[in-house]
Structures are given as C-alpha cells and as structure tokens.
Design a protein around this motif. Sequence first.
Motif, short mmCIF file in Angstrom:
data_model
loop_
_atom_site.label_atom_id
_atom_site.label_comp_id
_atom_site.label_asym_id
_atom_site.label_seq_id
_atom_site.Cartn_x
_atom_site.Cartn_y
_atom_site.Cartn_z
N ILE A 113 -32.35 37.84 23.79
CA ILE A 113 -32.75 37.43 22.44
C ILE A 113 -31.58 36.83 21.65
O ILE A 113 -31.76 35.87 20.91
CB ILE A 113 -33.46 38.59 21.68
N GLU A 114 -30.37 37.38 21.83
CA GLU A 114 -29.21 36.82 21.11
C GLU A 114 -28.96 35.37 21.55
O GLU A 114 -28.73 34.49 20.72
CB GLU A 114 -27.93 37.64 21.35
N LYS A 115 -29.02 35.16 22.88
CA LYS A 115 -28.81 33.80 23.40
C LYS A 115 -29.90 32.86 22.91
O LYS A 115 -29.63 31.70 22.61
CB LYS A 115 -28.78 33.82 24.94
N LEU A 116 -31.12 33.36 22.84
CA LEU A 116 -32.24 32.53 22.36
C LEU A 116 -32.02 32.12 20.91
O LEU A 116 -32.22 30.96 20.54
CB LEU A 116 -33.56 33.30 22.52
N LEU A 117 -31.57 33.08 20.07
CA LEU A 117 -31.34 32.78 18.65
C LEU A 117 -30.21 31.78 18.45
O LEU A 117 -30.18 31.04 17.47
CB LEU A 117 -31.04 34.07 17.87
N LYS A 118 -29.26 31.79 19.39
CA LYS A 118 -28.12 30.86 19.29
C LYS A 118 -28.39 29.51 19.95
O LYS A 118 -27.54 28.62 19.91
CB LYS A 118 -26.88 31.51 19.94
N ASN A 119 -29.57 29.40 20.58
CA ASN A 119 -29.92 28.17 21.29
C ASN A 119 -30.61 27.18 20.31
O ASN A 119 -31.78 27.32 19.99
CB ASN A 119 -30.86 28.54 22.46
N ASP A 120 -29.82 26.21 19.84
CA ASP A 120 -30.31 25.27 18.81
C ASP A 120 -31.58 24.52 19.24
O ASP A 120 -32.46 24.28 18.42
CB ASP A 120 -29.23 24.24 18.47
N GLN A 121 -31.62 24.18 20.51
CA GLN A 121 -32.77 23.42 21.01
C GLN A 121 -34.05 24.26 20.93
O GLN A 121 -35.09 23.79 20.50
CB GLN A 121 -32.50 23.01 22.46
N ALA A 122 -33.92 25.52 21.32
CA ALA A 122 -35.09 26.42 21.27
C ALA A 122 -35.51 26.68 19.82
O ALA A 122 -36.69 26.66 19.48
CB ALA A 122 -34.75 27.75 21.96
N ILE A 123 -34.50 26.89 18.94
CA ILE A 123 -34.76 27.23 17.54
C ILE A 123 -35.33 26.03 16.75
O ILE A 123 -35.96 26.21 15.70
CB ILE A 123 -33.46 27.79 16.90
N ALA A 124 -35.15 24.83 17.28
CA ALA A 124 -35.74 23.65 16.65
C ALA A 124 -37.27 23.75 16.65
O ALA A 124 -37.94 23.14 15.82
CB ALA A 124 -35.28 22.39 17.38
N ASP A 125 -37.81 24.52 17.58
CA ASP A 125 -39.25 24.79 17.61
C ASP A 125 -39.54 25.87 16.56
O ASP A 125 -39.04 26.99 16.65
CB ASP A 125 -39.61 25.30 19.03
N LYS A 126 -40.35 25.51 15.54
CA LYS A 126 -40.58 26.41 14.41
C LYS A 126 -41.16 27.76 14.81
O LYS A 126 -40.80 28.80 14.26
CB LYS A 126 -41.51 25.75 13.39
N ALA A 127 -42.10 27.72 15.77
CA ALA A 127 -42.74 28.97 16.20
C ALA A 127 -41.71 29.88 16.87
O ALA A 127 -41.72 31.10 16.67
CB ALA A 127 -43.90 28.67 17.14
N ILE A 128 -40.80 29.30 17.63
CA ILE A 128 -39.76 30.10 18.29
C ILE A 128 -38.79 30.63 17.24
O ILE A 128 -38.43 31.81 17.25
CB ILE A 128 -39.04 29.29 19.41
N ARG A 129 -38.39 29.76 16.31
CA ARG A 129 -37.45 30.18 15.25
C ARG A 129 -38.01 31.39 14.47
O ARG A 129 -37.34 32.40 14.31
CB ARG A 129 -37.22 28.99 14.31
N ASN A 130 -39.24 31.27 14.00
CA ASN A 130 -39.83 32.34 13.19
C ASN A 130 -40.04 33.63 13.97
O ASN A 130 -39.76 34.72 13.49
CB ASN A 130 -41.19 31.90 12.61
N ASN A 131 -40.54 33.49 15.19
CA ASN A 131 -40.92 34.69 15.92
C ASN A 131 -39.75 35.33 16.67
O ASN A 131 -39.72 36.55 16.81
CB ASN A 131 -42.09 34.37 16.86
N ALA A 132 -38.78 34.53 17.12
CA ALA A 132 -37.58 35.12 17.74
C ALA A 132 -36.78 35.86 16.67
O ALA A 132 -36.28 36.96 16.89
CB ALA A 132 -36.73 34.04 18.40
N GLY A 133 -36.69 35.24 15.47
CA GLY A 133 -36.05 35.92 14.34
C GLY A 133 -36.81 37.20 14.00
O GLY A 133 -36.22 38.26 13.84
N GLY A 134 -38.13 37.09 13.93
CA GLY A 134 -38.97 38.25 13.61
C GLY A 134 -38.76 39.39 14.59
O GLY A 134 -38.64 40.56 14.20
N LEU A 135 -38.68 39.05 15.87
CA LEU A 135 -38.47 40.09 16.89
C LEU A 135 -37.10 40.77 16.70
O LEU A 135 -37.01 41.99 16.57
CB LEU A 135 -38.56 39.49 18.30
N TYR A 136 -36.06 39.96 16.65
CA TYR A 136 -34.70 40.52 16.56
C TYR A 136 -34.51 41.31 15.26
O TYR A 136 -33.99 42.43 15.27
CB TYR A 136 -33.67 39.38 16.63
N ASN A 137 -34.95 40.75 14.15
CA ASN A 137 -34.73 41.38 12.85
C ASN A 137 -35.42 42.75 12.77
O ASN A 137 -34.84 43.72 12.28
CB ASN A 137 -35.26 40.47 11.72
#
Length: 265
Positions: A113-137
């Motif tokens: 999850i840390e690597k995913l949050l730091k992956n700019d390409q993945a986070i450019a996808d809004k659904a990934i940004r919101n839900n990966a943040g939601g999971l980690y937070n």
Amino acid sequence: MKKHIYIAAILTTAFALQSCDNKNNKAADTNGSVDSVTVVDSANLTPEPIGSPTDVKADPGVYQIKPLKYGYDELASYIDATTMETHYGKHYLGYINNLNKALKEANISESNIEKLLKNDQAIADKAIRNNAGGLYNHMLYFDIMSPTPNQLDDKSDLLKKINESFGSIDELKAKLKEAATKQFGSGWAWLIVKEDGTLAVTSTANQDNPLMSVVEEKGTPILGIDVWEHAYYLKYKNLRADYVDAFFNVLDWKEVDNNYKKAKK
Ligand code: MN3
C-alpha cells in the motif's frame, strides 16, 4: 399599596403550593401502576451493533481488511459503537472493495500500500487515489486507538523529539486539534515524519495522504485523525473539536511510537 403586596404574597404562596402538589402527584404516578411515566434510558436509544468486526470480510482482491483489535463498543465512552461499526464495517470495507475493483480495472497488481500511494501513475487514477488513501488512512486510524491506551515512555525517542519540536505532548495535541478543526470539509489531520527526520503537523483533504506526491507537505504519517463527519457526527454532531478531545482519550501512544520507529528506518 400594602394590601397589594399582601395579595401578591398570598397568590405566590398558593401557586408554589399548587406546583409542589403537582410534583407530588407526578411522583405518586411514577410509583403507581396505571398512569406511570416510563423513564427512558438514553442508552437504550442506541441500536445494538449488528455484528462483530470479525465478521467483516472484503471481497476477493489484492487487499484485505485488517482485523480490529477491540470490539465496536469498547471505545464507547468516547466513540459510540454504532459509529465504530459503520466506520469499520461499511466505510473502511468500502474503500478496500473499491480499491480492489479499481486496481483490477487499471490492471495494477501492486500489493504494497505504501508503494501504491507513492506511485504517481497509479494515483493519477481518481478511484485508486481515493480508495488507496481511504484504505491506508483507516488502517492507521483504527490501529492507533485502544480501549486501554498507553502513554509514551519518558525515555522514548519520540517523546524527546515531540518535546524538541513542539515543546510538549499537550502543545502537539493543540496543534493537531487546530489542524483537525481548520481542515475545511472532509479530511485528515496528521503527525508526520518528514524525509529529513523532523516531525510536522499537517492536514489533507478527502482521503489524500502525506505519502502521496500530490500533497503540499510530504512525509510518513505516524498519527492520523479522521475528521470526516462519519467519524463523529452521531455522538458529537457539529462539534469536531470535542470529538478530537475524545479521540486523544483513546489514542494509544505506544502504537504511534511503533509507527515512528518504522518511519525512521
Ligand atoms: Mn473515515
């Protein structure tokens, strides 16, 4: 004039006696059987939690839900069981299921999850940004709360660092409370370890996270306070500051210290 005062005194006494009589009647009614007033216990107004945290399972996918270390009702003096159940079993679970779905759609299989949050390409996808943040937070938030919270050891590096950076634990709490109450709308207040090893208090909007490159002040979060209304509205209504005070009563500093040790590595 004297006569008027005399009449007023009689009327006042008569009214007081009548009022007293009413109270006595009410007391008698409560003890009686026919017209007794049912005393409503406010605790009974809170619906019983529907299930147990161990029953909550994410749909098959890259990420699964982290077990809750306490029951929904164990923080109830500060955070009510219904809020805990909805927060863990509906909101947190929702972020995980939606993240798994978004990752599948984007054909991404990053399971860290840390690597995913730091992956700019993945986070450019809004659904990934919101839900990966939601999971980690939420994983961090639920982990740092406890029905039997520990304080920091007097000799701990983290306490020394907090005293150096903010003056005292109380001054840090005041800063966190300020960040939490000033965050406009939904978001999070954080204590982070920056890349140079210094501590900072920050806040982010929505489910953004200090690990993401999109935020203003980057770092590794070691303490996070959820200030979305779903975290407190049932018990605290609009009083976010009161919820933050309550949160500090269930904040386990030993977990924050563990996060600090990991962040320093
Ligand atoms: Mn939340």
